[in-house]
Design an enzyme around this catalytic site. Structure first.
Site, PDB file in Angstrom:
ATOM      1  N   ASP A  94      39.841  27.292  42.848  1.00  0.00           N
ATOM      2  CA  ASP A  94      41.015  28.061  43.275  1.00  0.00           C
ATOM      3  C   ASP A  94      41.781  27.214  44.283  1.00  0.00           C
ATOM      4  O   ASP A  94      41.354  27.080  45.433  1.00  0.00           O
ATOM      5  CB  ASP A  94      40.590  29.370  43.950  1.00  0.00           C
ATOM      6  CG  ASP A  94      40.141  30.428  42.966  1.00  0.00           C
ATOM      7  OD1 ASP A  94      40.945  30.802  42.108  1.00  0.00           O
ATOM      8  OD2 ASP A  94      38.993  30.882  43.068  1.00  0.00           O
ATOM      9  N   ARG A 102      40.874  25.415  48.760  1.00  0.00           N
ATOM     10  CA  ARG A 102      39.464  25.031  48.893  1.00  0.00           C
ATOM     11  C   ARG A 102      39.321  23.572  49.317  1.00  0.00           C
ATOM     12  O   ARG A 102      38.422  23.228  50.056  1.00  0.00           O
ATOM     13  CB  ARG A 102      38.718  25.233  47.568  1.00  0.00           C
ATOM     14  CG  ARG A 102      38.948  26.567  46.883  1.00  0.00           C
ATOM     15  CD  ARG A 102      38.513  27.744  47.706  1.00  0.00           C
ATOM     16  NE  ARG A 102      38.599  28.984  46.939  1.00  0.00           N
ATOM     17  CZ  ARG A 102      38.857  30.171  47.448  1.00  0.00           C
ATOM     18  NH1 ARG A 102      39.074  30.289  48.751  1.00  0.00           N
ATOM     19  NH2 ARG A 102      38.912  31.240  46.685  1.00  0.00           N
ATOM     20  N   LYS A 193      47.194  33.997  35.978  1.00  0.00           N
ATOM     21  CA  LYS A 193      46.380  35.131  36.408  1.00  0.00           C
ATOM     22  C   LYS A 193      47.236  36.109  37.216  1.00  0.00           C
ATOM     23  O   LYS A 193      48.311  35.728  37.696  1.00  0.00           O
ATOM     24  CB  LYS A 193      45.174  34.644  37.227  1.00  0.00           C
ATOM     25  CG  LYS A 193      45.535  33.867  38.505  1.00  0.00           C
ATOM     26  CD  LYS A 193      44.294  33.327  39.195  1.00  0.00           C
ATOM     27  CE  LYS A 193      44.640  32.690  40.528  1.00  0.00           C
ATOM     28  NZ  LYS A 193      43.458  32.136  41.214  1.00  0.00           N
ATOM     29  N   HIS A 194      46.836  37.383  37.336  1.00  0.00           N
ATOM     30  CA  HIS A 194      45.625  38.063  36.891  1.00  0.00           C
ATOM     31  C   HIS A 194      46.060  39.111  35.870  1.00  0.00           C
ATOM     32  O   HIS A 194      46.539  40.174  36.254  1.00  0.00           O
ATOM     33  CB  HIS A 194      44.914  38.734  38.051  1.00  0.00           C
ATOM     34  CG  HIS A 194      44.598  37.818  39.200  1.00  0.00           C
ATOM     35  ND1 HIS A 194      45.527  37.470  40.163  1.00  0.00           N
ATOM     36  CD2 HIS A 194      43.452  37.166  39.534  1.00  0.00           C
ATOM     37  CE1 HIS A 194      44.964  36.660  41.052  1.00  0.00           C
ATOM     38  NE2 HIS A 194      43.700  36.451  40.699  1.00  0.00           N
ATOM     39  N   HIS A 206      37.912  42.923  44.831  1.00  0.00           N
ATOM     40  CA  HIS A 206      36.659  42.356  45.334  1.00  0.00           C
ATOM     41  C   HIS A 206      35.743  43.464  45.862  1.00  0.00           C
ATOM     42  O   HIS A 206      34.518  43.308  45.876  1.00  0.00           O
ATOM     43  CB  HIS A 206      36.927  41.364  46.468  1.00  0.00           C
ATOM     44  CG  HIS A 206      37.573  40.091  46.016  1.00  0.00           C
ATOM     45  ND1 HIS A 206      38.936  39.966  45.872  1.00  0.00           N
ATOM     46  CD2 HIS A 206      37.042  38.887  45.676  1.00  0.00           C
ATOM     47  CE1 HIS A 206      39.217  38.742  45.463  1.00  0.00           C
ATOM     48  NE2 HIS A 206      38.094  38.067  45.342  1.00  0.00           N
ATOM     49  N   ASP A 278      37.861  37.398  35.832  1.00  0.00           N
ATOM     50  CA  ASP A 278      37.768  37.175  37.264  1.00  0.00           C
ATOM     51  C   ASP A 278      36.272  37.221  37.604  1.00  0.00           C
ATOM     52  O   ASP A 278      35.431  37.508  36.741  1.00  0.00           O
ATOM     53  CB  ASP A 278      38.552  38.256  38.016  1.00  0.00           C
ATOM     54  CG  ASP A 278      39.098  37.758  39.352  1.00  0.00           C
ATOM     55  OD1 ASP A 278      38.548  36.776  39.889  1.00  0.00           O
ATOM     56  OD2 ASP A 278      40.062  38.352  39.862  1.00  0.00           O
TER      57      ASP A 278
END
Length: 548
Positions: A94, A102, A193-194, A206, A278
């Site tokens: 990501d 990241r 996405k998404h 999440h 996901d």
């Protein structure tokens, strides 16, 4: 930087299906992508690769060391996969820009999609996608979980917000597709996405299952146009969200829904590429289904890859349950073959990051002519990518992010007329960037002052020594102090510089303005300081209604 036709991106030799002699356990393994512990390719991840043959690995910040360490980690993972499965990995990350980053060393620190959207420039979005993907490819990543194509039409959205290009479907379509094409031209596998849209939620998947009650006709007006445009342009991969779209499928989250994955995405929108979930550990799914059952439902819905973000027993659970489902005829092995074929095609087309993989011995009836064509195709793509990289460097130098941030600056809620003459300004700074830029544009040194707390300005608002317009460097924690200041500042123009979210309740008045870059990158502070001297248009992003 003229782009080639679509045929160049899809011209690799088409596989005719995964070799039927490939053992089922390896084919099932390709459908599972996994996370890992640590910053090295340890014996524990090698054991996972040897036992379960995953098709890919995802890395997070905890896996990222120095650039040389990252490159070695990815190379070692590829060697392990080739040694134990004969098939290379898709190594994903990501790296959306903005607040979702990241890798920080050896790559350009780009702002996120909302900054790109507010720049209004698809060409800058293309450059961002190209540079991001090419820099990551040099580190061994070939699977990029970007761009976000969600239309952020709910300002209370806790998880998408600045990750989206904006609130206008046409803008999101143009910016997102341009980014995707840039990443593809860098020989990466970008993922839109998404699907079918995470922008109109006030729940983070999440932690819980979001519910959207919009009809398909309503989705066709707002959420779906960006995905349709990207798919029509040749999108190679789609990530599906964990959301319950009650009007499309009242029982299954979108990731596990045949009506959404096979019906809407595959059949109605005509998508033929890779469909990935996901993260399966997200509570929207994990709290409702055993992991193995969720994976079976996802594959039956039409998903090609089930994404796990950790190195855990979930890998075994999914692998064993999918093997059982094929044996029990719950899942047709032809569906497994098709899912594996889509991955193999992308691995053949894009290579493994630093070397071509031709798949000898894996494809049905692969002959020397096909292998030669693939090698020539690889060389052609790399030469073209090198030419594009040279063109980008020639125009933008080593910092294309600066052009984006400068163009992205917007005023919240209303147009900003400009702070006026630098000689009459007071600049209250926290960072070296704002201080240096204020001095560079001509603000007198005696009027460039350090700021420790916005509350200290409450007193200065009444002091004659500080008459004039003010520029104030803000953080997201300054809401209460700023809002109080707007009641005390009188008729002077006070403008805040906010390198972050536009959705916070900073008060705007006829004399108090906030400029925003929609991203935390510090370079945005320089851009806002420069832009504050002139007029800045209001953002087009849908914001919460201001109270008080």
């Amino acid at each position: 930087m003229e782009r080639s036709g679509r045929s160049l991106r899809t011209g690799a030799s088409k596989t005719r299906g995964a070799d039927p002699s490939l053992p089922l356990e390896k084919k099932v393994g390709q459908i599972i992508h996994v996370g890992l512990y640590g910053k090295t390719a340890s014996s524990s991840i090698e054991d996972v690769i040897k036992r379960y043959h995953p098709g890919g690995v995802i890395l997070f910040a905890a896996n990222i060391g120095r650039s040389a360490e990252v490159k070695k980690l990815n190379a070692d993972l590829q060697k392990m996969s080739l040694a134990h499965t004969g098939i290379p990995l898709l190594i994903s990350i990501d790296q959306e820009g903005g607040r979702v980053i990241r890798v920080s060393e050896g790559v350009t620190d780009f702002p996120g999609m909302m900054a790109l959207g507010q720049s209004g420039d698809p060409r800058l979005a293309y450059v961002t996608g190209f540079v991001t993907a090419r820099e990551l490819r040099a580190l061994g990543f070939n699977f990029l979980f970007a761009p976000v194509l969600d239309v952020n039409n709910n300002p209370d959205n806790p998880v998408i917000n600045t990750r989206s290009p904006g609130s206008d479907p046409a803008l999101v379509s143009d910016i997102g597709t341009a980014y995707m094409l840039g990443a593809m031209d860098a020989r990466s596998l970008p993922t839109i996405k998404h699907f079918p849209g995470h922008g109109d939620t006030n729940t983070d998947s999440h932690y819980a299952l979001p519910v959207i009650r919009r009809t398909e006709a309503q989705l066709n007006e707002v959420e779906l146009p960006p995905f349709k445009k990207a798919i029509d342009a040749g999108a190679p991969a789609v990530m599906v969200a964990h959301i319950l779209f009650e009007q499309l499928d009242g029982k299954n989250p979108s990731t596990l829904s045949p009506a959404i994955v096979d019906g809407l995405l595959r059949k109605k929108l005509g998508f033929k590429g890779i469909v990935i979930t996901d993260a399966m550990e997200m509570k929207a799914v994990a709290d409702r289904y055993p992991m193995g059952e969720a994976a079976v439902k996802a594959v039956k819905a039409g998903v090609d890859i089930t994404l796990l973000t950790a190195q855990s027993d979930h890998i075994r659970q999914i692998h064993e349950r999918l093997m059982q489902a094929v044996a029990n005829k719950e899942i047709d092995e032809a569906a497994i073959n098709a899912a594996v074929e889509r991955q193999i095609f992308e691995k053949l087309k894009n290579g493994t990051g630093d070397a071509i993989w031709t798949g000898e011995g894996l494809l049905q009836k692969a002959d020397e002519a096909e292998t030669t064509l693939l090698r020539e195709y690889e060389e052609l793509l790399e030469k073209r990518a090198e030419a594009l990289a040279a063109a980008v460097r020639s125009e933008f130098g080593e910092h294309p992010d600066r052009a984006i941030l400068f163009k992205a600056v917007r005023s919240l809620r209303k147009d900003f007329p400009g702070a006026g003459s630098p000689s009459k300004l007071f600049v209250f700074y926290r960072s070296r960037a704002v201080k240096e830029e204020a001095l560079a544009v001509g603000v007198p040194p005696s009027q460039v002052l350090p700021l420790f707390n916005v509350r200290q300005l409450w007193i200065r608002a009444d002091q004659a020594a500080y008459r004039g317009n003010w520029i104030v460097e803000l953080t997201e924690g300054d809401i209460a102090a700023w809002n109080a200041l707007t009641h005390r500042a009188g008729k002077r123009t006070v403008v805040g510089l906010l390198p972050g979210s536009p959705f916070l309740p900073f008060r705007i008045t006829d004399h108090a303005f906030v400029l925003c870059t929609f991203a935390p990158q510090r370079e945005g502070l320089r851009a806002m300081m420069r832009r504050s001297l002139g007029a800045v248009p209001a953002t087009t992003v849908k914001l919460k209604e201001q109270k008080g």
